[in-house]
Design a protein around this motif. Structure first.
Motif, PDB file in Angstrom:
ATOM      1  N   ILE A 222       0.841  -1.202   0.000  1.00  0.00           N
ATOM      2  CA  ILE A 222       0.000   0.000   0.000  1.00  0.00           C
ATOM      3  C   ILE A 222       0.875   1.250   0.000  1.00  0.00           C
ATOM      4  CG2 ILE A 222      -1.696   1.320   1.328  1.00  0.00           C
ATOM      5  CD1 ILE A 222      -3.222  -1.031   1.669  1.00  0.00           C
ATOM      6  N   ILE A 226       0.896   4.274  -2.778  1.00  0.00           N
ATOM      7  CA  ILE A 226       0.545   5.634  -2.362  1.00  0.00           C
ATOM      8  C   ILE A 226       1.693   6.613  -2.639  1.00  0.00           C
ATOM      9  CG2 ILE A 226      -0.011   7.081  -0.355  1.00  0.00           C
ATOM     10  CD1 ILE A 226      -2.299   5.393  -0.573  1.00  0.00           C
ATOM     11  N   SER A 230      -0.862   8.891  -7.530  1.00  0.00           N
ATOM     12  CA  SER A 230      -2.032   9.482  -6.878  1.00  0.00           C
ATOM     13  C   SER A 230      -3.313   8.960  -7.510  1.00  0.00           C
ATOM     14  CB  SER A 230      -1.961  11.004  -6.953  1.00  0.00           C
ATOM     15  OG  SER A 230      -1.778  11.403  -8.287  1.00  0.00           O
ATOM     16  N   PRO A 232      -5.115   6.310  -6.902  1.00  0.00           N
ATOM     17  CA  PRO A 232      -6.196   5.872  -6.014  1.00  0.00           C
ATOM     18  C   PRO A 232      -7.134   7.008  -5.610  1.00  0.00           C
ATOM     19  CG  PRO A 232      -4.181   4.816  -5.354  1.00  0.00           C
ATOM     20  CD  PRO A 232      -3.812   5.805  -6.424  1.00  0.00           C
ATOM     21  N   LEU A 233      -6.611   8.244  -5.608  1.00  0.00           N
ATOM     22  CA  LEU A 233      -7.488   9.382  -5.291  1.00  0.00           C
ATOM     23  C   LEU A 233      -8.616   9.520  -6.302  1.00  0.00           C
ATOM     24  CD1 LEU A 233      -4.975  12.178  -4.229  1.00  0.00           C
ATOM     25  CD2 LEU A 233      -6.730  11.153  -2.808  1.00  0.00           C
ATOM     26  N   THR A 236     -12.277   6.889  -6.270  1.00  0.00           N
ATOM     27  CA  THR A 236     -13.589   7.198  -5.705  1.00  0.00           C
ATOM     28  C   THR A 236     -14.415   8.042  -6.667  1.00  0.00           C
ATOM     29  OG1 THR A 236     -12.446   8.950  -4.565  1.00  0.00           O
ATOM     30  CG2 THR A 236     -13.072   7.016  -3.284  1.00  0.00           C
ATOM     31  N   MET A 287     -14.932   4.761   1.679  1.00  0.00           N
ATOM     32  CA  MET A 287     -13.740   4.391   0.943  1.00  0.00           C
ATOM     33  C   MET A 287     -12.934   5.625   0.556  1.00  0.00           C
ATOM     34  SD  MET A 287     -13.743   1.709  -2.124  1.00  0.00           S
ATOM     35  CE  MET A 287     -12.528   2.221  -3.296  1.00  0.00           C
ATOM     36  N   SER A 288     -13.650   6.651   0.100  1.00  0.00           N
ATOM     37  CA  SER A 288     -12.899   7.840  -0.309  1.00  0.00           C
ATOM     38  C   SER A 288     -12.238   8.497   0.889  1.00  0.00           C
ATOM     39  CB  SER A 288     -13.799   8.822  -1.054  1.00  0.00           C
ATOM     40  OG  SER A 288     -14.807   9.271  -0.204  1.00  0.00           O
ATOM     41  N   ILE A 291      -9.093   6.548   1.615  1.00  0.00           N
ATOM     42  CA  ILE A 291      -7.998   6.812   0.680  1.00  0.00           C
ATOM     43  C   ILE A 291      -7.393   8.188   0.949  1.00  0.00           C
ATOM     44  CG2 ILE A 291      -7.439   7.193  -1.756  1.00  0.00           C
ATOM     45  CD1 ILE A 291      -9.372   4.945  -2.421  1.00  0.00           C
ATOM     46  N   LEU A 294      -5.148   7.958   3.862  1.00  0.00           N
ATOM     47  CA  LEU A 294      -3.830   7.369   3.582  1.00  0.00           C
ATOM     48  C   LEU A 294      -2.873   8.413   3.029  1.00  0.00           C
ATOM     49  CD1 LEU A 294      -4.773   3.941   1.965  1.00  0.00           C
ATOM     50  CD2 LEU A 294      -3.529   4.315   4.084  1.00  0.00           C
ATOM     51  N   TYR A 295      -3.387   9.190   2.074  1.00  0.00           N
ATOM     52  CA  TYR A 295      -2.519  10.232   1.504  1.00  0.00           C
ATOM     53  C   TYR A 295      -2.163  11.268   2.553  1.00  0.00           C
ATOM     54  CZ  TYR A 295      -2.690   8.434  -3.176  1.00  0.00           C
ATOM     55  OH  TYR A 295      -2.520   7.628  -4.252  1.00  0.00           O
TER      56      TYR A 295
END
Ligand code: UDP
Ligand code: MG
Length: 319
Positions: A222, A226, A230, A232-233, A236, A287-288, A291, A294-295
Protein backbone atom coordinates in the motif's frame (compact mmCIF):
# COMPACT_ATOMS: atom_id res chain seq x y z
CA UNK A 1 29.84 0.87 -24.20
CA UNK A 2 32.45 -0.81 -22.09
CA UNK A 3 34.34 0.75 -19.22
CA UNK A 4 37.65 0.49 -17.56
CA UNK A 5 37.70 -2.15 -14.82
CA UNK A 6 35.86 -1.44 -11.58
CA UNK A 7 38.33 0.08 -9.15
CA UNK A 8 36.32 -0.04 -5.93
CA UNK A 9 33.22 -1.80 -4.73
CA UNK A 10 31.11 -1.25 -1.62
CA UNK A 11 28.65 -3.92 -0.54
CA UNK A 12 25.73 -2.69 1.58
CA UNK A 13 23.97 -5.24 3.76
CA UNK A 14 20.92 -4.39 5.91
CA UNK A 15 20.87 -6.52 9.04
CA UNK A 16 17.98 -7.07 11.38
CA UNK A 17 18.22 -9.96 13.83
CA UNK A 18 20.37 -12.15 11.64
CA UNK A 19 22.81 -13.42 14.27
CA UNK A 20 22.43 -17.07 13.34
CA UNK A 21 23.37 -16.72 9.69
CA UNK A 22 25.70 -13.70 9.71
CA UNK A 23 29.04 -15.47 10.03
CA UNK A 24 28.38 -17.90 7.19
CA UNK A 25 26.94 -15.15 5.00
CA UNK A 26 29.97 -12.98 5.61
CA UNK A 27 32.35 -15.79 4.89
CA UNK A 28 30.73 -16.65 1.57
CA UNK A 29 30.58 -12.97 0.58
CA UNK A 30 34.26 -12.37 1.33
CA UNK A 31 35.32 -15.59 -0.35
CA UNK A 32 33.37 -14.72 -3.49
CA UNK A 33 34.71 -11.19 -3.72
CA UNK A 34 38.29 -12.11 -2.83
CA UNK A 35 38.27 -14.55 -5.71
CA UNK A 36 37.65 -11.62 -8.07
CA UNK A 37 40.48 -9.77 -6.41
CA UNK A 38 41.30 -6.88 -8.70
CA UNK A 39 39.48 -3.99 -7.03
CA UNK A 40 39.30 -2.26 -3.66
CA UNK A 41 36.47 -3.60 -1.64
CA UNK A 42 34.59 -2.81 1.56
CA UNK A 43 31.35 -3.92 3.14
CA UNK A 44 28.94 -1.85 5.21
CA UNK A 45 26.65 -3.78 7.51
CA UNK A 46 23.68 -1.60 8.42
CA UNK A 47 22.50 -2.84 11.77
CA UNK A 48 18.82 -1.89 11.77
CA UNK A 49 18.24 -1.95 15.53
CA UNK A 50 18.71 -5.70 15.91
CA UNK A 51 17.62 -7.01 19.29
CA UNK A 52 19.59 -10.24 19.11
CA UNK A 53 23.35 -10.67 19.09
CA UNK A 54 23.80 -9.41 15.51
CA UNK A 55 25.74 -6.31 16.55
CA UNK A 56 28.22 -8.34 18.63
CA UNK A 57 28.73 -10.72 15.71
CA UNK A 58 29.35 -7.78 13.40
CA UNK A 59 31.82 -6.27 15.85
CA UNK A 60 33.84 -9.46 15.86
CA UNK A 61 33.85 -9.39 12.06
CA UNK A 62 35.23 -5.84 11.96
CA UNK A 63 38.00 -6.69 14.40
CA UNK A 64 39.48 -9.16 11.98
CA UNK A 65 39.00 -7.26 8.77
CA UNK A 66 39.55 -3.57 8.14
CA UNK A 67 37.28 -3.71 5.08
CA UNK A 68 34.23 -4.34 7.28
CA UNK A 69 32.28 -1.36 8.61
CA UNK A 70 29.21 -1.19 10.79
CA UNK A 71 26.60 1.51 10.46
CA UNK A 72 24.36 0.98 13.44
CA UNK A 73 20.99 2.73 13.64
CA UNK A 74 19.58 3.64 17.04
CA UNK A 75 16.48 1.50 16.51
CA UNK A 76 14.67 -0.51 13.86
CA UNK A 77 13.94 1.91 11.01
CA UNK A 78 12.99 -0.76 8.48
CA UNK A 79 14.97 -2.38 5.72
CA UNK A 80 14.39 0.41 3.20
CA UNK A 81 15.80 3.09 5.47
CA UNK A 82 18.69 0.89 6.63
CA UNK A 83 19.63 0.22 3.00
CA UNK A 84 19.40 3.93 2.21
CA UNK A 85 21.72 4.76 5.12
CA UNK A 86 24.27 2.28 3.79
CA UNK A 87 24.03 3.55 0.21
CA UNK A 88 24.57 7.11 1.42
CA UNK A 89 27.76 6.12 3.20
CA UNK A 90 29.18 3.96 0.40
CA UNK A 91 32.39 5.12 -1.23
CA UNK A 92 32.80 2.57 -4.03
CA UNK A 93 32.50 3.27 -7.75
CA UNK A 94 30.00 0.45 -7.73
CA UNK A 95 27.61 -0.29 -4.87
CA UNK A 96 25.98 -3.65 -4.35
CA UNK A 97 23.00 -4.08 -2.02
CA UNK A 98 22.37 -7.60 -0.79
CA UNK A 99 20.27 -9.26 1.96
CA UNK A 100 22.05 -10.86 4.88
CA UNK A 101 19.78 -13.89 5.05
CA UNK A 102 21.46 -15.81 2.23
CA UNK A 103 18.53 -15.46 -0.19
CA UNK A 104 20.56 -13.43 -2.63
CA UNK A 105 23.29 -15.64 -4.10
CA UNK A 106 26.75 -14.12 -3.78
CA UNK A 107 27.69 -16.25 -6.80
CA UNK A 108 25.82 -13.70 -8.92
CA UNK A 109 28.12 -10.82 -7.94
CA UNK A 110 30.62 -11.38 -10.79
CA UNK A 111 27.74 -11.26 -13.28
CA UNK A 112 26.45 -8.02 -11.81
CA UNK A 113 29.94 -6.56 -12.13
CA UNK A 114 30.25 -7.82 -15.71
CA UNK A 115 27.10 -5.93 -16.63
CA UNK A 116 28.58 -2.83 -15.01
CA UNK A 117 31.68 -3.29 -17.14
CA UNK A 118 29.45 -3.40 -20.20
CA UNK A 119 28.16 0.03 -19.28
CA UNK A 120 25.05 -0.64 -17.14
CA UNK A 121 24.43 1.79 -14.29
CA UNK A 122 21.68 -0.21 -12.61
CA UNK A 123 22.00 -3.99 -12.57
CA UNK A 124 19.16 -5.87 -10.89
CA UNK A 125 19.02 -9.43 -9.63
CA UNK A 126 15.81 -10.91 -11.01
CA UNK A 127 14.26 -13.64 -8.89
CA UNK A 128 12.93 -16.33 -11.18
CA UNK A 129 12.05 -19.18 -8.84
CA UNK A 130 10.40 -18.29 -5.62
CA UNK A 131 8.87 -21.62 -4.70
CA UNK A 132 10.17 -21.29 -1.14
CA UNK A 133 7.77 -18.44 -0.40
CA UNK A 134 4.20 -19.32 0.57
CA UNK A 135 1.45 -19.41 -2.04
CA UNK A 136 -0.23 -16.39 -0.45
CA UNK A 137 2.99 -14.36 -0.62
CA UNK A 138 3.62 -15.38 -4.22
CA UNK A 139 0.13 -14.61 -5.54
CA UNK A 140 0.05 -11.45 -3.45
CA UNK A 141 3.27 -10.34 -5.08
CA UNK A 142 1.97 -11.05 -8.62
CA UNK A 143 -1.20 -9.08 -7.90
CA UNK A 144 0.82 -6.24 -6.43
CA UNK A 145 3.06 -5.84 -9.47
CA UNK A 146 0.08 -5.79 -11.83
CA UNK A 147 -1.71 -3.18 -9.75
CA UNK A 148 1.45 -1.14 -9.21
CA UNK A 149 2.35 -0.97 -12.89
CA UNK A 150 -1.18 -0.02 -13.82
CA UNK A 151 -1.58 2.65 -11.15
CA UNK A 152 1.83 4.28 -11.36
CA UNK A 153 2.70 3.78 -15.01
CA UNK A 154 6.23 2.85 -13.84
CA UNK A 155 7.07 -0.43 -15.50
CA UNK A 156 8.50 -2.51 -12.70
CA UNK A 157 9.39 -6.07 -13.51
CA UNK A 158 7.96 -8.76 -11.23
CA UNK A 159 10.82 -10.51 -9.45
CA UNK A 160 13.11 -7.46 -9.49
CA UNK A 161 14.84 -7.49 -6.10
CA UNK A 162 16.97 -5.34 -3.84
CA UNK A 163 19.93 -7.40 -4.91
CA UNK A 164 21.47 -4.79 -7.17
CA UNK A 165 24.55 -3.06 -8.31
CA UNK A 166 24.31 0.66 -8.83
CA UNK A 167 26.88 3.04 -10.20
CA UNK A 168 28.07 5.97 -8.07
CA UNK A 169 26.27 8.33 -10.47
CA UNK A 170 23.01 6.64 -9.50
CA UNK A 171 24.00 6.88 -5.83
CA UNK A 172 24.32 10.66 -6.15
CA UNK A 173 20.85 10.98 -7.66
CA UNK A 174 19.42 8.55 -5.14
CA UNK A 175 20.73 10.78 -2.34
CA UNK A 176 18.59 13.63 -3.67
CA UNK A 177 15.38 11.72 -2.96
CA UNK A 178 14.15 12.77 0.45
CA UNK A 179 10.88 10.96 1.06
CA UNK A 180 10.46 9.06 4.29
CA UNK A 181 7.99 6.48 3.04
CA UNK A 182 10.35 4.81 0.67
CA UNK A 183 10.90 1.66 -1.27
CA UNK A 184 14.53 1.64 -2.30
CA UNK A 185 14.08 -0.37 -5.46
CA UNK A 186 11.07 1.68 -6.56
CA UNK A 187 13.06 4.89 -6.13
CA UNK A 188 16.06 3.55 -8.02
CA UNK A 189 13.74 2.48 -10.84
CA UNK A 190 12.10 5.90 -10.75
CA UNK A 191 15.44 7.59 -11.38
CA UNK A 192 15.03 6.32 -14.89
CA UNK A 193 18.45 4.88 -15.62
CA UNK A 194 18.32 1.95 -17.96
CA UNK A 195 18.04 -1.27 -16.00
CA UNK A 196 19.73 -4.54 -16.79
CA UNK A 197 18.38 -7.74 -15.25
CA UNK A 198 20.38 -10.78 -14.21
CA UNK A 199 18.18 -13.77 -13.30
CA UNK A 200 18.75 -16.00 -10.26
CA UNK A 201 16.65 -18.42 -8.31
CA UNK A 202 15.89 -17.50 -4.71
CA UNK A 203 17.39 -19.68 -2.03
CA UNK A 204 15.62 -20.48 1.22
CA UNK A 205 16.55 -18.25 4.15
CA UNK A 206 19.59 -19.51 6.04
CA UNK A 207 17.84 -19.26 9.38
CA UNK A 208 14.37 -18.64 10.84
CA UNK A 209 11.57 -17.00 8.97
CA UNK A 210 11.41 -13.72 7.09
CA UNK A 211 11.30 -10.55 9.16
CA UNK A 212 8.40 -9.54 6.95
CA UNK A 213 5.01 -10.90 7.93
CA UNK A 214 2.13 -10.86 5.44
CA UNK A 215 0.69 -7.89 7.33
CA UNK A 216 3.98 -5.98 6.92
CA UNK A 217 4.17 -6.88 3.22
CA UNK A 218 0.61 -5.64 2.72
CA UNK A 219 1.50 -2.33 4.35
CA UNK A 220 4.62 -2.14 2.17
CA UNK A 221 2.51 -2.71 -0.96
CA UNK A 222 0.00 0.00 0.00
CA UNK A 223 2.77 2.43 0.95
CA UNK A 224 4.60 1.94 -2.31
CA UNK A 225 1.49 2.56 -4.41
CA UNK A 226 0.55 5.63 -2.36
CA UNK A 227 4.04 7.10 -2.56
CA UNK A 228 4.41 6.52 -6.28
CA UNK A 229 0.94 7.29 -7.60
CA UNK A 230 -2.03 9.48 -6.88
CA UNK A 231 -4.44 7.48 -9.01
CA UNK A 232 -6.20 5.87 -6.01
CA UNK A 233 -7.49 9.38 -5.29
CA UNK A 234 -9.37 9.21 -8.56
CA UNK A 235 -10.83 5.77 -7.87
CA UNK A 236 -13.59 7.20 -5.71
CA UNK A 237 -14.46 9.71 -8.36
CA UNK A 238 -14.86 6.84 -10.81
CA UNK A 239 -16.92 4.84 -8.33
CA UNK A 240 -19.06 7.90 -7.78
CA UNK A 241 -19.52 8.24 -11.53
CA UNK A 242 -20.79 4.68 -11.68
CA UNK A 243 -22.89 4.74 -8.51
CA UNK A 244 -24.69 7.96 -9.37
CA UNK A 245 -26.27 6.83 -12.69
CA UNK A 246 -26.95 3.41 -11.17
CA UNK A 247 -28.89 4.94 -8.32
CA UNK A 248 -30.78 7.17 -10.76
CA UNK A 249 -31.65 4.07 -12.77
CA UNK A 250 -32.79 2.31 -9.62
CA UNK A 251 -34.97 5.31 -8.81
CA UNK A 252 -36.48 5.19 -12.30
CA UNK A 253 -37.21 1.46 -12.09
CA UNK A 254 -38.73 2.05 -8.66
CA UNK A 255 -40.99 4.77 -10.04
CA UNK A 256 -42.08 2.67 -13.02
CA UNK A 257 -42.62 -0.38 -10.83
CA UNK A 258 -44.69 1.70 -8.45
CA UNK A 259 -46.75 3.31 -11.22
CA UNK A 260 -47.63 0.03 -12.95
CA UNK A 261 -48.36 -2.05 -9.87
CA UNK A 262 -45.12 -4.05 -9.48
CA UNK A 263 -45.00 -5.84 -12.89
CA UNK A 264 -41.51 -7.12 -12.02
CA UNK A 265 -42.88 -8.79 -8.94
CA UNK A 266 -40.14 -7.43 -6.65
CA UNK A 267 -42.42 -6.73 -3.69
CA UNK A 268 -39.66 -4.38 -2.60
CA UNK A 269 -40.67 -1.81 -0.06
CA UNK A 270 -39.52 1.77 -0.29
CA UNK A 271 -37.43 1.13 2.81
CA UNK A 272 -35.50 -1.64 1.02
CA UNK A 273 -34.59 0.66 -1.85
CA UNK A 274 -33.46 3.31 0.54
CA UNK A 275 -31.30 0.91 2.49
CA UNK A 276 -29.60 -0.36 -0.70
CA UNK A 277 -28.98 3.18 -1.84
CA UNK A 278 -27.71 4.35 1.51
CA UNK A 279 -25.37 1.43 1.90
CA UNK A 280 -23.78 1.91 -1.49
CA UNK A 281 -23.35 5.62 -0.97
CA UNK A 282 -21.97 5.18 2.54
CA UNK A 283 -19.54 2.64 1.11
CA UNK A 284 -18.30 5.12 -1.46
CA UNK A 285 -17.93 7.86 1.14
CA UNK A 286 -16.07 5.66 3.61
CA UNK A 287 -13.74 4.39 0.94
CA UNK A 288 -12.90 7.84 -0.31
CA UNK A 289 -12.31 9.01 3.25
CA UNK A 290 -9.99 6.09 3.81
CA UNK A 291 -8.00 6.81 0.68
CA UNK A 292 -7.74 10.49 1.50
CA UNK A 293 -6.66 9.49 4.99
CA UNK A 294 -3.83 7.37 3.58
CA UNK A 295 -2.52 10.23 1.50
CA UNK A 296 -2.95 12.59 4.40
CA UNK A 297 -0.87 10.35 6.65
CA UNK A 298 1.87 10.27 4.04
CA UNK A 299 1.77 14.04 3.67
CA UNK A 300 1.82 14.29 7.44
CA UNK A 301 4.90 12.13 7.88
CA UNK A 302 6.70 13.90 5.04
CA UNK A 303 5.84 17.35 6.36
CA UNK A 304 7.30 16.60 9.79
CA UNK A 305 10.58 16.58 7.94
CA UNK A 306 12.32 14.35 10.41
CA UNK A 307 15.68 12.91 9.59
CA UNK A 308 15.38 9.61 7.77
CA UNK A 309 17.43 7.71 10.35
CA UNK A 310 19.54 8.23 13.43
CA UNK A 311 23.00 6.72 13.60
CA UNK A 312 24.22 5.28 16.86
CA UNK A 313 27.80 6.53 16.57
CA UNK A 314 29.00 4.60 19.60
CA UNK A 315 27.85 1.28 18.21
CA UNK A 316 28.97 2.05 14.67
CA UNK A 317 32.41 1.22 13.34
CA UNK A 318 33.13 3.51 10.40
CA UNK A 319 36.62 3.36 8.98
N1 UDP B 1 15.94 -6.22 7.41
C1 UDP B 1 16.23 -4.98 8.00
N2 UDP B 1 15.25 -4.35 8.73
C2 UDP B 1 14.01 -4.90 8.91
C3 UDP B 1 13.71 -6.14 8.29
C4 UDP B 1 14.70 -6.76 7.54
O1 UDP B 1 17.34 -4.46 7.86
O2 UDP B 1 13.18 -4.27 9.60
C5 UDP B 1 16.99 -6.89 6.60
C6 UDP B 1 17.19 -8.36 6.91
O3 UDP B 1 18.14 -8.55 7.92
C7 UDP B 1 17.67 -8.90 5.57
C8 UDP B 1 16.95 -8.03 4.57
O4 UDP B 1 16.58 -6.83 5.25
O5 UDP B 1 19.06 -8.74 5.40
C9 UDP B 1 15.73 -8.70 3.98
O6 UDP B 1 14.85 -9.04 5.00
P1 UDP B 1 13.89 -10.31 4.94
O7 UDP B 1 14.68 -11.50 4.51
O8 UDP B 1 13.20 -10.37 6.25
O9 UDP B 1 12.88 -9.87 3.82
P2 UDP B 1 12.45 -10.59 2.46
O10 UDP B 1 13.48 -11.64 2.12
O11 UDP B 1 11.12 -11.15 2.75
O12 UDP B 1 12.44 -9.47 1.47
MG1 MG C 1 14.83 -12.61 2.87
Amino acid sequence: MSRKPLSSLTVVVPVYNEQAGLASFHESLIRRIDSLGYFKFDVIYCNDGSTDGSLERLKSLTEHDKRVQILSLTRNFGKEVATTAGINLAKGDGIITIDADGQHPVELIPELINEWHSGAKVVIGLRTDNSTASLIKRSGSTMFYRLFNRLTGLPIVAGGTDFRLIDKVVQADFARLTERNRITRGLIDWLGYQRVYVPFSAKPRLHDDSGYSIKKLFKLAIDSVISMSSSPLYVTAYIGAIVLPLSLLLGLVMAINGLFGDPLGWHATGGAYIIVLMLSLIGVVLMSQGIIGLYLSHIHSESLNRPLYVIDTEASVIK
